[in-house]
Structure formats: structure tokens, C-alpha cells
Design an enzyme around this catalytic site. Structure first.
Site, PDB file in Angstrom:
ATOM      1  CD  GLU A 182      23.024 -16.365  22.529  1.00  0.00           C
ATOM      2  OE1 GLU A 182      24.128 -16.921  22.447  1.00  0.00           O
ATOM      3  OE2 GLU A 182      21.982 -16.956  22.856  1.00  0.00           O
ATOM      4  NE  ARG A 183      18.555 -14.059  21.903  1.00  0.00           N
ATOM      5  CZ  ARG A 183      17.894 -14.373  20.798  1.00  0.00           C
ATOM      6  NH1 ARG A 183      17.657 -13.470  19.854  1.00  0.00           N
ATOM      7  NH2 ARG A 183      17.489 -15.609  20.617  1.00  0.00           N
ATOM      8  CG  ASN A 225      24.092 -20.365  24.560  1.00  0.00           C
ATOM      9  OD1 ASN A 225      23.611 -21.297  25.199  1.00  0.00           O
ATOM     10  ND2 ASN A 225      23.343 -19.413  24.036  1.00  0.00           N
ATOM     11  CD  GLU A 306      17.881 -21.651  25.003  1.00  0.00           C
ATOM     12  OE1 GLU A 306      16.857 -21.093  24.600  1.00  0.00           O
ATOM     13  OE2 GLU A 306      18.904 -21.048  25.335  1.00  0.00           O
ATOM     14  NE  ARG A 339      21.701 -18.510  32.539  1.00  0.00           N
ATOM     15  CZ  ARG A 339      20.972 -18.560  31.430  1.00  0.00           C
ATOM     16  NH1 ARG A 339      21.035 -19.607  30.628  1.00  0.00           N
ATOM     17  NH2 ARG A 339      20.151 -17.585  31.124  1.00  0.00           N
ATOM     18  NE  ARG A 351      10.576 -23.436  27.424  1.00  0.00           N
ATOM     19  CZ  ARG A 351      11.434 -23.625  28.401  1.00  0.00           C
ATOM     20  NH1 ARG A 351      11.579 -24.820  28.931  1.00  0.00           N
ATOM     21  NH2 ARG A 351      12.158 -22.632  28.843  1.00  0.00           N
ATOM     22  CE  LYS A 375      16.817 -17.145  31.246  1.00  0.00           C
ATOM     23  NZ  LYS A 375      16.478 -17.268  29.808  1.00  0.00           N
ATOM     24  CG  ASP A 380      13.882 -16.481  27.604  1.00  0.00           C
ATOM     25  OD1 ASP A 380      14.672 -16.008  28.442  1.00  0.00           O
ATOM     26  OD2 ASP A 380      14.207 -16.716  26.429  1.00  0.00           O
ATOM     27  CD  GLU A 408      16.202 -12.857  24.136  1.00  0.00           C
ATOM     28  OE1 GLU A 408      16.815 -12.931  25.217  1.00  0.00           O
ATOM     29  OE2 GLU A 408      15.901 -13.852  23.459  1.00  0.00           O
ATOM     30  CG  HIS A 536       7.990 -16.706  23.838  1.00  0.00           C
ATOM     31  ND1 HIS A 536       8.541 -16.537  22.594  1.00  0.00           N
ATOM     32  CD2 HIS A 536       8.972 -17.258  24.598  1.00  0.00           C
ATOM     33  CE1 HIS A 536       9.786 -16.988  22.601  1.00  0.00           C
ATOM     34  NE2 HIS A 536      10.075 -17.409  23.805  1.00  0.00           N
TER      35      HIS A 536
END
Lengths: 716, 716
Positions: A182-183, A225, A306, A339, A351, A375, A380, A408, A536
Site C-alpha cells: 500500500e502506497r 491496515n 479508516e 497510531r 479533519r 504523523k 496526512d 504517496e 490534499h
């Protein structure tokens, strides 16, 4: 004569070796012979290696030093039992080496993982000593010493003392069990789960070497995930095989824990962290893991974010969830990295505020072996974000930094974007929570709040591509992450220079211009993607290319229009007191700065404020003009990077030269696409003319909106 | 002395080169220096290379010869304009080379792609001439000449004449646009669609070199389970970039055509092949493709099979569909390869019969530029199948062979299974349709029915893994496919020997035992998976490991129980007159053989017959005992392979040695798993004791039935 003949036969041999020899696989651990004439002290100070001991890790240090010194010296450096002449290299711990035990090195200063490299006399011979308290420390010191040679640094009168400023320095691999990353933009996962445990790809060893060379001491093998299958015996056996390779290099293996695993694997009806059956299940599972992997590092957990399951499913807190796992890991010395990237199923007002709101009330409620992994910014991994407001807001909870090494949002593998300046900017950000100098770095390394556990995580950019990271220059981001994890106060330029010299060349005609490219590259991405605090704007899902017009997704905060909020009057997300109030999550001093449009740094302006198109910037230009000029400038920088690189032809090997050149061509094309698409879109809203002399977008807005990329890589 | 010093510095240099140098990337194009003392004629016959001409393909031949001769000779072979001494190599066509034009080589014999290699005199100098009518023919000849050296063959008095016996020799890549390879066990697709067209990975060139080295002249880039997106301009531009690389090596690019593309891309309401708008759409699309790729090869189509759209959706025939595409390709010189692997949505009485039933009535109805592509057997690439009954049944329709190189059903990448004997067995099968000697090979090469178009397709086993094919030995299957496509009458043992010598070593102590391993390896797989004509016992979906008990899938013919039909009385699928009648699809002579249990070869017994457990086999043993002994023997052969390989330590480089050894360990473990699971299951039905001295399965049947592999690679 002998030397010339050597060159002749090297050339002949090289002809029979495929072009592969310089394809980037070697990373920065590239031990090509130094020019003896230009670097005479190498031959004078490195004449023999004193063999160092019985443990697997010391044997690895010896192998690495042999390989490195032989390669860099262009001749065999003999392995001896004790110094026989000036120019010996002695390495080890006081336990492994009587010579080191006999020296006064004051190793107490360097802690369990640091090292000393010192020029001294042993047996009356001029010797370089690489000493540490642990085998891993020796290995780190060995890599540091090789780096000195790789970068042609002075080798005499050395007195280097280094210790890591964080304890947990881990890569997070978002790698699925089916090999998809992923990514990931560097091919499939390097973990060949299907062929494990019986096939141990030599690449695993080279991965561990590379990690150790920059002090990375942990690897989370699986995606945040998470998939409960990774906790089944068949997969634990596979993970144990990987741990067996990595242990030698001081790298501990971690796994991600799917919170609902007790239901999926254990058949329980609940995963409630306060349910006794759930706790019993996790205890048994953790005990089982330690039977497979005695030095298992612990769990990384993404919960209630998510769509991932988590303690909130049972009206429990993040602390309840983390502590349950921490309790069963603690007896084995394991930790939990929990996290803070939470992303609930309800659309928030902003957000950016959610993590703070959920976590600050839990400060002090986490067990001692829990770190909360935050983060660098609150959204993000954008090209630029202000520091995350959690830093400084949880003095009783160790916060570890999560950087994203994989790009990403910064151009995938083909954009040359050195992330060192991004890491440095985030770490140097001053939270002001304890007055001036309360930097994020000092929070991460534990100094400010006295954290006992400290750490830094990097979301890996590593895959099965031959060059590991998808491009030659993306290797620098893996490298820089390691160096910053070791020392959050490090200097991104110095790191880039080391990397360039180790990876490509010590030729000043190469180092100087290419270092300039690297140092300017991240700001170029900011400019052609998201200047002045925009964020974003990427297209949906795959995040490939621009999508500032996207506003039709089912959740408001999935839409770029949610973030830039442009309208006829202006652009930007008002997060001051008149807006979402997100600035109030910062310390009063920082909040005062960010809340006031006039005091907000211009490079974060539209992050914190909705600003009129005609707002006067410090340059005297309007915001609209400034925005367009930033977009335009970003493209110009990339064009200049192409020119700079083209001038390097002949100074680097043909294969890597060609790949970088091709990727820069792609980057220039995509930078222009970003610029043109964003200007076309924002102009449709601002209804203002372009500044004089600025080229119009090449295509109408509809063209950019029509582009679709269903097979862009790395999609989640 | 010089030689010893050379060895010393090679060794020193090797130390500084990463282990990558011998990782299999070179394939069989491995040009390491020959031992001059043991092969003196190399130095005598190869002294200079006469440069050969202006076209890209002749330049590629020159590059390859230079690289190969320099590498194999261990010294620079100078490039000269004309022979200056004995030992010249002259290559070219009569047009590119006056020297070749002046010789009497009778090139008419070799057709457009063949070549002549002859020792002769040019300018009074002893010369080796490599000559052909086309540039591609010269390239093929150049690779053949290098092969002679690589295998240490005699180089004097050469008079080699070779021409391909089929025209279309193509790899079928079942590669999706997202990089996943269906039934791929060698990592992701080698086509990096995302970075095309601007980044041309050097691997594309090496792929084309490898193809050309065995005469492969076409590459179908995309999966037969097709995606219309591959026909959009963005992807045509990418495919054109690949075609640009491959063209130089005589490899034409083909694409798969999704039959419903006119609806998906063109917005039409139908894809009916007789609809004028559909025909117009395809004409425009094909014309567009040829603007991107002027030498585009054509389409491969899987229609009305496993859910793919096709002409039957509109009550049209396969011929209607194929001919529509053929009509618009014909003006450009393109062809259609229409797959006969049909698999309708209704469950048939016998899966094996469907292709014959659908296609034989269409014989003679296909356009001239259509080939029907037929798998070697009527089910699906099983370890052993009888030849497909379509061979010999369509005298008016060119049938091309489809072999599967990737080992979907033969152990994925980790089982050492040399497929040469499988290819050879299929091609040597005698259909008897025109009397004895009517072999499948003679149908495929056009001899028996006078086909004007001929061809052979291989489903590629190629991926981004460093060693290309997922294992060192799977490279041999790519190699052997090419050699059989060139000459369907080739000898699998000779091919294996060439490959071993080129890829590993000419040491007889290595070649002899490892050749024996290779030659026995396919029969071993048959034995431990599906002996005596059993088939399709693999677990569902991924086809990894045994699943003979699976009988609950929604379609009867997806279930292993459908294929083995074991019951208390016996085992096997009765396809004779009393059963499904599938044997009647063969020629009367062949049908008579297969219909009679007594005449049916024992290795196909259970394919054609349901046979009592107590049936006496030619060995005198019962079928049950024989079955168990075959399973057991298969494992024993693999164990012996491990022993044989272990003895080769030191005769091959350490890295490849270790990988093969590890994979053989996996193979042995999985062979035992296959044997134990199948015996456990069949014993639960036969209710008979194991023969004396045979070990019982290690685990109860339930254990094998409980195993799940959701992330096995290559799933569709």
C-alpha cells in the site's frame, strides 16, 4: 605496472558483467575503490583488520568491514588476531576485545547502542578503535567508519562519540501478505511470504545491512491496515525466519495487530479490550509469538481509523486498547506503538483536529510500554504541513514521530524529492510549549518531557524493485530517515552530502550541483503541487496527479474542495478562532502566531486561513499572482534540475544516469501537469488574469478533469 | 603468470561486487570466459569481428557478438571492416555484406528468418560466416554461433543451416495493467506501465535479447482476460514504446482484444461482430493502433470463456468474431490468434469435449489471417494430458499450439520441473489422422494439412524477479519453449543440455547429473501430483497444493471430484463409449486405442477410464497399490534430486546454488504434502491398505483438508 594491469583486467572483467553492476542495488553501501593518489591516508591508516569475535553480530561487523575495506582500498586488507603494524582497525566491545577493555574509552557515555571511534595506540601500533557496549553498537560504529572512507573524510586523529537520541528507530512496511505494498512505488513487497520460511532471499540480509548502517533497529513487517492472518502459526514461522536474519544486524521484528483478531482467529464474539476472554486470547497469542521470536519487538496498531476495528467499537478508549496489548507484551519486553492517525467514520468539522481531541484527554493513561505514534502533521503526509498539535500536548505520554518515506503525496517514485528538509523542518518546528526552543525534536527524543521511551517511525519506500526504492534518489529518503531517527537534530544538507558521496561520487563537480538539486527539490514539489499552505489537492484514491476540483466524494473530508475552500473571494481553510479553531490546539504562543493571518508564515498561509485573492503578500503581489508564480516556479526548478543532471553525464555510470534522466523528464511533465491543472482550476474560481509573462495552461480545465488513472500504483 | 594474476584480480574485484553478479539475471546469455586451455579452438577461430551494417537489428547483432565474444574469449575481439587474418567472423545479409553476397550460401533454403553458419574463406582468410536473408535471421544466427561457444561445441568446418518450422512464435503474458501477473510466480509484471512511455527499463532490452536468442518473434503484452483500457491512446503510446525496443530484436508486439471494447471504450450498445457500427469501431481502432505501432502483430482473443465476452453473446460464432477482427487487421498485415480454450457458463457433460464440439463445425470458416490457438490438452495445462482432440480435426484451419510455460499446475516457481519432456511428448503425440506419423508437431508446423500460417504460443513465466522466472531452473522452460517453437521436432534432452551448459557450467561432473535431474523432473511431478492419468486435483482457485476432496464448488467441473470420480469401486473419468464418449473426438485409430482400457497407455489410464481399485496393472500390482507407489516414487525422486544437487556445491556459484537448494527443500516438503494428502484422501475412499513397506501419511486427512492459502501467488 601491477596497478595498470589490474585496471586492464578489471575492464575486461567488467565487459563480461551485465550492466546490472551499477543499478542501484548497492544503495549507499557502495564500496568502490577510492583513488589512492587522491586519498593517501586510506592506505596509511587501513592496513589490517583485527578479527573481532564470536557473536553473529560481531561476525557481521567483521564481514562488513572486510567487504568495505577491501572494496574501498582496492586490495585485500588482511584479517589478523592482533595489531602487527601501524594502521590496524580494532573493533569490538570490552567483552569481546581485550585491547578495547584495556583502553580508557569512557563507553558509559554512549549507552547501549552508541559507539566510539578513536585513533589511538594498541600494542604500540597506530590503531583505529571502533568500540561500543553492545555488539550492535560495534556494528553501527563499523558502518560509521566505512562512511568516513566512502566520503573521503580525514581518518587520522579520530575521536568520534555517537549515541542515538531515540530508542525505537523503526521502518513501517505497509506490506500486505499477497505482496502488494500500500502506497508502495518500488514494486512488490520484499517479503516473499509464500517462499518463507524455507527460502531466505539474500535481499533480506542486504535490507538488514542497510538498516543497520543508519541505525534503524526495528522493522514492522506488515501493513497497519492489518490482517489477522499474519498472527497465525504459519505466518509466525515465516516472520521468525525473517527475524533470524535481522537479529544479526540489530533489527527487531514487529508486527501489526488487527484489533479484531480474537474474533477472526479465536472465534470470540467480541474484541472488547476489557473482556477477560479477549485478554486471555491476546496473552496466549503473545506468548506464542515469543516462542517463535524470542526478541519480538511488539505491535504497531492502527485502530478506529479508516474502517479499522478498535476499542471504540466497544466504547473503550485508545488507552484501554493499547494497555491491554501492552500488559501481555510487557513481561517479554515488548512494546505497543499506537497510531494517533485516527479517522473516524463521522465527518468532523475539521479533519486536522481529530487526533488531538481524541488523544489529549488520554495523556497519562497509557501503560509504560506504549508509545503513541504521531504523523508529522495533522492531515496526512502532505508536501508541507505545520507540525502536529499533539507534539507538546501530551507530556506524560511518549510520542513517537511517524514520517512517510514513501512518496504517496510527493510524486511517487519518479519525482526527485529529497525529504531531508521536510524531516528537518518538522523536527525543528518550535512548539513553544515550554518557551522558545521547545522543538518537536526535543519532544521526540524525550528531552522536553523526560519520556523514558522514545522513537521514530518511517513508512518505508522499499520494494522488490532492483534499486529498492523505485528510484535512485528515493534511496536518500530511506537513508535520511535513519540518520534523523538516530539524531533528530541532524542536518539535512550534511546527510544529503554523505549520501551522494557514498552512493554516486566524491567528485566535487558532481557533489556540489547535485546537492543543490536535492536541497531544492522538496520546495519545488510544494510549489508545483500545493504552495502557500494548500494541501490534499491530489486526485482521489491513488493520489496520483492533481484533483483540486474533486468535490463529489461521499465524505466531505475526502474532497480536495474541503481543504482548499476556494470561492470567488479567496482560498484557504480558516482554522483560526473565526474558523474551525484548530489553531487553539497549539500552545498559546504558537496559537497566537497561527491564528493571526499577519503573523502566519506565508508558506502555511492557506493551511490556517481563508485569504482573499487580492490579499497583499510580503512580495507586494496579490495572493492570486503569488500562487500562480509559485506553481510556475516549481516547474522551472524541475526544468533546471534536468539541465543540472544532464551536465553530469560521464560523472556517473551510464545506467543510473539514464534512469535519473528519464525520471526527471517524467517529473517535469508531471510538474507542468500539476501546475497547469491547478492554475486552470483555480482561475475558473478566482476569475483573475494570470500575471504578466506567465504562460497559460496548455489545455482547458476539462482536459485535466477528464484524465483517469485506474492503475496508478500503490493504491490501498 | 598473466593468467594467474588475472584470476587474482578477478577474485579481488569480485569481492567488491555485490553478490548480484550471479543471481540468474543473465539467463542463458551468460558470457563468462571459457578456459582457453580446454577450448583452444575458440582463440583460433574467433580473432576479429567484421562490423556489420547500418540497421538497428544488425547493430544489435554486432553488439551481441561483441559482448559474447569478448566475454567468452576473455579478451577484446577487435571490430574490423574486413577480414585481416584467419579467424574472422563475418555476419550479415547479402545486402548488408558484399562478402556474403559474393559467397554461394544457397540462402533460398532458409526462408525469411533462417540462417546459415559456415566456415569458409573470405579474402583468403579462414572465416566463419553468419548469413541470412533478413536482419532478424542474422541475429538468430549470431545467437546460435554464441551458443556453440557457450556449449564448447566444435567451431571448425561449420555448415549449419537452420530455419524455423513455425512462423508465429509468441509469448503470451497474462499481465494486468496494475502489474499483477495472473498465474505468475516471478513477481510483478516486467511491464512498468505506469512509467511508460518515458522510462524504458533496460530490462525490456534484455527481455528482447533473450527472446531473440531462441527465435521468439512476438510478445502478447496483455492478459487474455483482457482489459479494454489497453486499447486506449495512453496505453497504445506505452505499448508503442515497448514495440520500439523489441522491434530491434525482431519481436513484434501483440495485444489482447477485449471483445466488448466497442461498448466500453466506444460507447456502443453492442459488440455484435456483424453490427456495422461495431465493425467500423474496430476498423478505426486498428487503424489507430497501426499509427502507434506500424508493425503491430495483431490480437490474441479469449472469447466466451470463463466469463469473457464474445460473439456467442450475440448468437454469432467464434468465426464471426475472429473474422471481423481479421478483416480490419489484414490490410496492415496483422493476424488474429483466437483461443479454443472455451469454458461456457453451462456445465458440460465433459469439460474435455467442449472445444472440439464448438470449433470443429467451424473448420474452413475462418479468414486466412486467423489462427486458432489450442492448448496442448483438452483440460488445462495439467502435469500430463493426452493431446488435444482438435489437433488433426481442423485440416482447413491453422491450429497453433498453446503451451503453458508458467507452472500453474506444476509446482509454481519452487518446484524444479523441466517442461521440455512435456512439450516433446505433446508434439510427438501421434494423432493418426493421416496414418502413422501424423504427429501434433506436423500439424503445428503446417506439414500435415498444408497450413500457410503456423505458430506456437507459450504462456510466459516471466516477471520482475531478479532471475526473471521465479527460479533458476524455470528459465529453462522459457528457453525450451523458444527452441520447440523454432523446431517442434526438437529433442528436449539436447535443449536441456544446451541450457545447462550456457546457464551454469560445461563441467561434465555438473552437466551429467543435473541433466538427469532435469529429464526426470516432470515425471516426478506427475507422480507426486496426478499419476496414471489423474488430473485437476489441485486446490481451488490458486491451484496451490492438493485438493482432491473438493467437491462443493458451484460448478461441477470446477471440482476435483468431478475429474477423479473415485468411489468404493474405483477411480478415473470414463471417457470411452460407455462414458462421456470423449474418445470419439479422436481419429478412429486413436479413439480405438483410448476407448479400450487394455490398450490405453497406463500413464493416461484414469484420464480415459474409470478403473476398479483391484485392476491388475502391467506390473502385476493392483491399481491401488500402483497409485500409492507412484505417489511415493515421486517424492523419492525429489529427495534424490536434493542429494544430486547438494553434490554440486562448489561447481556453481554460491548464490544460485543456495537458491536451488532451498527451492528443492520446499519442493520435497510440498511433494510429500501432495503424496500424503492424496493417499490419505483416496485411501478414505478405496478402503484398502497401503502396500507393504510404504509409509502412511504423516497427518490425518482432516489436517490436509484444513490447510488454507489465501495469499498463494498468481491467483486470477
Amino acid at each position: 605496472m601491477k596497478h595498470r594491469l589490474l585496471l586492464v583486467c578489471l575492464a575486461a572483467f567488467a565487459l563480461s558483467i551485465p550492466a546490472a553492476a551499477e543499478d542501484g542495488y548497492d544503495l549507499w553501501l557502495r564500496y568502490r575503490a577510492a583513488d589512492a593518489a587522491a586519498y593517501p591516508e586510506l592506505a596509511a591508516t587501513v592496513r589490517e583488520l583485527v578479527g573481532g569475535g564470536g557473536t553473529p553480530t560481531l561476525a557481521a561487523a567483521e564481514r562488513e568491514l572486510s567487504r568495505g575495506l577491501n572494496g574501498l582500498g582496492g586490495a585485500d586488507v588482511p584479517l589478523v588476531a592482533a595489531p602487527t603494524r601501524d594502521g590496524a582497525i580494532v573493533f569490538g566491545t570490552p567483552r569481546s576485545s581485550a585491547a578495547i577493555a584495556a583502553l580508557t574509552l569512557d563507553l558509559g557515555r554512549v549507552g547501549p547502542e552508541g559507539y566510539v571511534i578513536r585513533s589511538t595506540a594498541v600494542n604500540g601500533r597506530a590503531t583505529t578503535v571502533i568500540a561500543a557496549n553492545s555488539d550492535a553498537g560495534v556494528l553501527y560504529g563499523a558502518f560509521h567508519f566505512l562512511r568516513l572512507i566512502q566520503t573521503r573524510a580525514p581518518l587520522r586523529a579520530l575521536d568520534i562519540v555517537s549515541r542515538p537520541r531515540t530508542k525505537i528507530r523503526v521502518l513501517n512496511h505497509w506490506d500486505n501478505l499477497d505482496g502488494h505494498v500500500e502506497r508502495g512505488y518500488a514494486g512488490q513487497s520484499i517479503w516473499d511470504w509464500h517462499k518463507l520460511p524455507l527460502w531466505l532471499d539474500p535481499r533480506y540480509t542486504d535490507y538488514a545491512r542497510a538498516c543497520a548502517s543508519v541505525g534503524i533497529n526495528g522493522s514492522v513487517l506488515t501493513n497497519v491496515n492489518a490482517n489477522a492472518t499474519s498472527l497465525t502459526p504459519a505466518y509466525l514461522e515465516k516472520a521468525a525466519a525473517l527475524a533470524g536474519v535481522m537479529r544479526t544486524y540489530g533489527v527487531r521484528v514487529y508486527l501489526t495487530a488487527r484489533f479484531s483478531a480474537p474474533m477472526e482467529l479465536g472465534g470470540l464474539k467480541t474484541a472488547d479490550p476489557l473482556d477477560p476472554a479477549v485478554r486471555t486470547w491476546w496473552k496466549a497469542k503473545v506468548d506464542e509469538i515469543y516462542r517463535y521470536i524470542p526478541d519480538f519487538g511488539g505491535f504497531l496498531v492502527k485502530a478506529n481509523s479508516e474502517g479499522q476495528p478498535g476499542p471504540q467499537d466497544y466504547k473503550r478508549t485508545h488507552a484501554d486498547g493499547a494497555n491491554m496489548l501492552a500488559e501481555v507484551l510487557a513481561p517479554h519486553g515488548g512494546i505497543v506503538m499506537w497510531r494517533a492517525f485516527v479517522y473516524s467514520n463521522e465527518t468532523p468539522t475539521d479533519r486536522a483536529k481529530q487526533a488531538y481531541d481524541e488523544f489529549v484527554p488520554l495523556d497519562g493513561k497509557f501503560a509504560d510500554n506504549v508509545l503513541v505514534q504521531v504523523k508529522n502533521g495533522a492531515i496526512d503526509f502532505q508536501p508541507r504541513e505545520p507540525f502536529h498539535p499533539l507534539f507538546g500536548a501530551m507530556p506524560k505520554t511518549p510520542l513517537m514521530m511517524e514520517f512517510q518515506i514513501t512518496k504517496e503525496y510527493l510524486g511517487f517514485a519518479t519525482h526527485l524529492t529529497y525529504l531531508g528538509p521536510l524531516f528537518e523542518e518538522a523536527l525543528e518546528s518550535d512548539t513553544l510549549v515550554k518557551g522558545k526552543g521547545s522543538t518537536v525534536a526535543k519532544i521526540v527524543d524525550g528531552e522536553l518531557h523526560g519520556y523514558k521511551l522514545t522513537g521514530m517511525a518511517g513508512v518505508a519506500n522499499i520494494g522488490a524493485d532492483r534499486n529498492w526504492s523505485g528510484s535512485q534518489f528515493d534511496q536518500a529518503n530511506w537513508y535520511a530517515f535513519g540518520r534523523f531517527a538516530w539524531d533528530p537534530g541532524a542536518d539535512s544538507r550534511a546527510i544529503a552530502q554523505d549520501w551522494l558521496r557514498m552512493t554516486f561520487s566524491n567528485d566535487a563537480r558532481f557533489v556540489q550541483p547535485v546537492l543543490a538539486m536535492m536541497m531544492g527539490s522538496r520546495e519545488a514539489v510544494v510549489d508545483y503541487m500545493t504552495p502557500l499552505g494548500l494541501h490534499h489537492l491530489m486526485d482521489t484514491g491513488h493520489h496520483y496527479g492533481p484533483g483540486p476540483w474533486v468535490g463529489n466524494l461521499s465524505r466531505a473530508d475526502w474532497n480536495p474542495t474541503y481543504y482548499h475552500r476556494s470561492d470567488a473571494n479567496g482560498i484557504g481553510f480558516e482554522r483560526g478562532p473565526k474558523g474551525s479553531g484548530a489553531t487553539s490546539q497549539y500552545s498559546p504562543q504558537a496559537a497566537a502566531r497561527f491564528s493571526d493571518l499577519k503573523k502566519t508564515p506565508e508558506n502555511l498561509l492557506l493551511w490556517f486561513h481563508h485569504v482573499p485573492w487580492d490579499h497583499r503578500m510580503s512580495s507586494g503581489r496579490t495572493l492570486w499572482d503569488e500562487l500562480v508564480l509559485h506553481y510556475t516556479h516549481g516547474v522551472e526548478v524541475v526544468s533546471q534540475m534536468r539541465v543540472s543532471w544532464a551536465a553530469q553525464q560521464g560523472r556517473v555510470d551510464a545506467e543510473r544516469f539514464a534512469q535519473v534522466a528519464a525520471f526527471l523528464a517524467i517529473q517535469e511533465q508531471e510538474a507542468r501537469w500539476w501546475r497547469d491543472a491547478c492554475i486552470a482550476y483555480f482561475q475558473s474560481i478566482s476569475r483573475r488574469p494570470l500575471p504578466a509573462g506567465v504562460a497559460a495552461p496548455a489545455q482547458p480545465l476539462e482536459y485535466y478533469q477528464s484524465l483517469k488513472f485506474p492503475y496508478a500504483p500503490g493504491h490501498g
